[in-house]
Design an enzyme around this catalytic site. Structure first.
Site, PDB file in Angstrom:
ATOM      1  N   ASP A  33      -9.031  35.241   9.598  1.00 17.48           N
ATOM      2  CA  ASP A  33      -9.840  34.175  10.325  1.00 17.48           C
ATOM      3  C   ASP A  33      -9.559  34.004  11.724  1.00 17.48           C
ATOM      4  O   ASP A  33     -10.392  33.911  12.519  1.00 17.48           O
ATOM      5  CB  ASP A  33      -9.605  32.901   9.702  1.00 17.48           C
ATOM      6  CG  ASP A  33      -9.830  32.931   8.116  1.00 17.48           C
ATOM      7  OD1 ASP A  33      -9.958  34.032   7.557  1.00 17.48           O
ATOM      8  OD2 ASP A  33     -10.528  32.013   7.469  1.00 17.48           O
ATOM      9  N   GLU A  65     -15.351  40.384  -0.699  1.00 13.92           N
ATOM     10  CA  GLU A  65     -14.458  40.169  -1.713  1.00 13.92           C
ATOM     11  C   GLU A  65     -14.933  40.140  -3.013  1.00 13.92           C
ATOM     12  O   GLU A  65     -14.232  40.168  -3.914  1.00 13.92           O
ATOM     13  CB  GLU A  65     -13.496  39.012  -1.153  1.00 13.92           C
ATOM     14  CG  GLU A  65     -12.508  39.375  -0.100  1.00 13.92           C
ATOM     15  CD  GLU A  65     -11.923  37.894   0.410  1.00 13.92           C
ATOM     16  OE1 GLU A  65     -11.336  38.121   1.233  1.00 13.92           O
ATOM     17  OE2 GLU A  65     -12.170  36.789  -0.266  1.00 13.92           O
ATOM     18  N   LYS A 102     -20.434  38.556  -1.307  1.00 12.21           N
ATOM     19  CA  LYS A 102     -20.000  37.131  -1.075  1.00 12.21           C
ATOM     20  C   LYS A 102     -20.193  36.682   0.521  1.00 12.21           C
ATOM     21  O   LYS A 102     -20.553  35.749   0.544  1.00 12.21           O
ATOM     22  CB  LYS A 102     -18.537  37.179  -1.320  1.00 12.21           C
ATOM     23  CG  LYS A 102     -17.948  35.987  -0.895  1.00 12.21           C
ATOM     24  CD  LYS A 102     -16.164  36.015  -1.273  1.00 12.21           C
ATOM     25  CE  LYS A 102     -15.533  34.559  -1.043  1.00 12.21           C
ATOM     26  NZ  LYS A 102     -14.120  34.697  -1.051  1.00 12.21           N
ATOM     27  N   GLN A 103     -19.814  37.790   1.464  1.00 11.82           N
ATOM     28  CA  GLN A 103     -20.180  37.241   2.775  1.00 11.82           C
ATOM     29  C   GLN A 103     -20.524  38.514   3.676  1.00 11.82           C
ATOM     30  O   GLN A 103     -20.845  39.479   3.221  1.00 11.82           O
ATOM     31  CB  GLN A 103     -18.908  36.888   3.278  1.00 11.82           C
ATOM     32  CG  GLN A 103     -17.690  37.748   3.195  1.00 11.82           C
ATOM     33  CD  GLN A 103     -16.216  37.365   3.251  1.00 11.82           C
ATOM     34  OE1 GLN A 103     -15.952  36.592   2.039  1.00 11.82           O
ATOM     35  NE2 GLN A 103     -15.602  36.925   4.122  1.00 11.82           N
TER      36      GLN A 103
END
Length: 783
Positions: free
Chosen positions: A353, A495, A608-609
């Protein structure tokens, strides 16, 4: 109590109290300064309440089989009131005129209401609380109580409560308690395993003398119990000033003693002096000093948005507020937790992050803060070396989750329950999500590109790049059957896909690390001689650069197929397609696991992303625009956005590709991750990366800010419902102000050397002599 002026666009108000959902408001209204952060729990206690006070660097392991985490420190925010024997609580008796107001501009929270006890005694209560931005050790509160229906006997119980835990794990010893001069409460404790001394002081002052004052010492708790007799029309006010100090404070650190000190006596001595100094200022004096510090921050940090929806402006300022309190600026021994320090989520650990989602903001607004974040990675190299060695690799294999400098890998081994097997799901990110080592290398590249900080590269950056590249040179696998290097058995940014081969994001950023490190080695003798001399003692740099280029040149880098799609990994495009509309429309996250087990979801074409989309973000000129857009649309349609990291990055690309409605929707989703209506979305803390994403959506998306190849550029992608976007930024030591309007962009030179850049491909420059450049270019033209 002093009346305040409240400005529109800066405040958030609640007109009703919901005891069932206090955890979210505790997180999003959390107060802090990067050194100490406090969850904004109500003064009184409720079931489900999670009080939290976190000080940077105090990581500790509660038990041998647990990972290290940021401990929940003794609490000073609880203030218990009793009115004629009835405990004040909004879930008993009745209340009216309730107002809770969070002032983003100053970091202060104010609450007021009229409460009538079950016995019919009415009182007006108003409180204010802050964590000082000017005196970083200080937490302060002020309280006013007025009897309305008749005389009351008021009991006030307030002090220091060390019975806090991290979800049941106790990190602190009981410690020593002492009452100094009959007025200052002091508690000395230390963490159980890391042995960090911690001192907490607090002092109360009242507008009238109490009828009785009694110190109460209990196990892990030290409070004062005051009694007052109140008459209607004569309000009682109380100031409570508290201080926190730890043995890892910067004043105790040095190059030889990064871990600070273990001497509790010295920490107590500093705390004694602090409480004496600041308590004399009172709440109002402390507030004014803190307000002035916040004013200085906003003078340069504010991003101004003129939109048809005021939420867009308020949401941006909410993000900027948290971007300020989640970092102890200039502290190189601390990273940023995935929840900042607003809750126990992710145990205060730092992830990717920081480099991918937060570093662009700090590098382009406060380079000194960005530098400190990368120095933290440099100081964490011993743990990265150890992880590489344990896994049979060379160089620096950075932990997926990082805490204190020498903690190494801190990712927990198990997580939630699998709906199919009923067993705890293994957390494999610490084992298989290797791209973080390349993300850190990308962060070094980013910081140097936008700052030109040669001294950083000489002292830290070159070594970080070389050691990251040494890892990847040993990590890639030669496949004789395909005669190329591949990277198998990893987890990419997505993930929901474990044990995949040749994740495109991972392969490309690994190759970037190898190539960039080789280029840095070539430039070292002339540009960074100290780094060259130091690294030459360890390695044959000429051979190392050749090795890096050979690995990068032979790396498999997935390209577009005949249909234009770039495989996210070797397996993804062969997975089963299912209808994802149910899960994409859910307000919460991870709802797919109510129907699928973990292994089952691994076999479905769902993300997921951002993953391949993340690659398009960090390497924007990797593919032709039409190929990039084709892949963006394809993968976004299969993404559940079950990570707070996702919407913002999709929003940037949507803006680049001219998908205006989607871009604005993604921006608002990024804001609503924490600031939205979901009452439980932030129970364990805010989402730090989402705050960085909000800024990136505006600056990098709508203003098209890019830094590729060390060249500054902008493009007008302003949403049609926005009339204006303006922000300050830093570039190569100079300060600029950028304004985006529907039909034009303006760049103003504020300080520093001349700056050259492009707007929609047209070259401009600004300087002290020519301070402004204006380009007539509409958002439609840019698209």
């Amino acid at each position: 109590m002093k009346e305040r002026t409240w400005l529109p666009g800066w405040t958030v108000e609640r007109r009703a109290f919901d005891p069932a959902h206090t955890a979210k408001t505790e997180s999003i209204y959390a107060q802090g300064n990067g050194y100490i952060n406090v969850r904004c729990a109500e003064d009184e206690r409720y079931v489900g309440q999670t009080r939290g006070t976190f000080a940077t660097l105090t990581f500790n392991k509660a038990l041998p089989d647990e990972v290290t985490e940021l401990p929940n420190l003794p609490d000073v925010t609880a203030i218990d009131l009793t009115v004629n024997g009835e405990r004040f609580s909004l879930d008993r008796g009745t209340y009216r005129d309730y107002l809770s107001r969070f002032d983003i501009r100053t970091g202060e929270v104010e609450r007021s209401c009229v409460w009538t006890s079950p016995a019919g005694d009415a009182v007006r209560i108003r409180s204010r609380r802050m964590v000082s931005l000017a005196q970083k050790h200080v937490v302060a509160a002020t309280l006013e109580i007025e009897a309305l229906s008749g005389p009351v006997r008021l009991m006030v119980e307030s002090g220091i409560d060390a019975r806090m835990t991290n979800s049941g794990s106790q990190h602190l010893h009981d410690g020593e308690k002492r009452l100094i001069d009959g007025r200052i409460l002091r508690m000395a404790t230390r963490t159980s395993e890391s042995r960090v001394p911690i001192a907490i002081h607090c002092e109360h002052s009242f507008s009238a003398d109490p009828a009785r004052a009694l110190p109460v010492m209990q196990r892990r708790r030290f409070v004062m119990r005051y009694a007052f007799d109140l008459e209607p029309g004569v309000p009682l006010s109380m100031d409570k000033i508290s201080c926190y100090h730890t043995g890892r404070d910067r004043s105790f650190a040095s190059a030889e003693r990064l871990g600070g000190i273990k001497d509790s006596a010295r920490v107590l001595q500093v705390g004694d002096a602090c409480i004496t100094s600041v308590s004399s200022m009172g709440y109002e004096g402390l507030f004014e000093a803190s307000r002035a510090a916040w004013e200085r921050y906003w003078a340069h940090a504010d991003v101004e948005i003129e939109s048809d929806d005021p939420f867009d402006q308020l949401g941006m300022r909410f993000a900027l507020y948290h971007l300020n309190i989640m970092i102890d600026r200039g502290e190189p021994r601390a990273g940023i937790g995935a929840k900042g320090m607003t809750g126990e989520g992710y145990k205060g650990h730092s992830f990717w992050d920081t480099e991918i989602f937060l570093l662009p903001y700090y590098a382009l607004t406060d380079p000194a803060a960005a530098r400190a974040l990368l120095v933290y990675r440099y100081l964490s190299l011993p743990g990265a070396y150890a992880k590489a060695q344990e896994n049979g690799y060379e160089g620096a294999m950075f932990p997926w989750e990082s805490a204190w400098l020498d903690d190494g890998e801190t990712t927990p081994l198990f997580g939630a329950a699998d709906i199919v097997t009923g067993e705890s799901i293994p957390i494999l990110t610490g084992v298989l999500e290797h791209h973080i080592t390349a993300d850190i290398a990308w962060g070094v590249y980013l910081y140097h590109a936008v700052t030109g900080d040669e001294e950083f590269m000489d002292r830290y950056g070159c070594e970080l790049m070389v050691e990251c590249a040494r890892f990847w040179a040993s990590r890639v696998e030669w496949k004789p059957e395909t005669r190329r290097y591949e990277i198998t058995n990893v987890i990419g940014p997505d993930e929901y896909k474990e044990h995949v081969d040749n994740n495109a994001f991972t392969n490309y950023v690994a190759a970037f690390t190898l190539t960039h490190a080789a280029d840095i080695i070539d430039a070292m003798p002339k540009r960074w001689p100290d780094a060259c001399e130091q690294l030459s003692r360890r390695y044959n740099l000429h051979e190392l650069a050749a090795k890096f280029r050979e690995r990068a040149g032979g790396m498999y880098l997935p390209g577009p197929r005949e249909d234009g799609l770039v495989p996210q990994n070797d397996q993804y495009l062969d997975l089963a397609e299912v209808d994802l509309s149910k899960y994409r429309s859910e307000a919460g996250v991870s709802s797919i696991f109510e129907d699928y087990g973990w292994e089952e979801a691994n076999k479905v074409m769902v993300s997921k992303q951002a993953d391949l989309v993340m690659l398009l973000r960090v390497m924007p000129d990797l593919f032709e625009p039409e190929v990039a857009k084709r892949n963006f649309v394809f993968y976004e349609g299969r993404c559940l956005h079950d990570s707070s990291l996702s919407h913002g990055q999709h929003g940037i690309l949507a803006a680049w590709f001219g998908l205006e409605d989607m871009a604005l929707d993604m921006y608002r989703h990024a804001v609503r991750v924490d600031f939205g209506e979901n009452p439980t979305s932030s129970d364990e803390g805010i989402h730090s990366a989402s705050m960085g994403n909000v800024w990136q959506c505006a600056a990098c998306g709508f203003a098209g800010l890019m830094w590729e190849h060390g060249e500054l550029s902008f493009a007008n992608h302003l949403p049609g419902t926005w009339k204006r976007l303006a922000f300050e930024m830093s570039w190569q030591g100079s300060r600029l102000r950028v304004t985006v309007e529907p039909d034009a962009m303006t760049v103003e030179h504020l300080s520093g050397a001349p700056v050259s850049f492009t707007i929609d491909g047209r070259a401009f420059s600004v300087s002290h002599e020519e301070p402004q450049a204006r380009c007539v270019c509409g958002a439609g033209d840019a698209a």
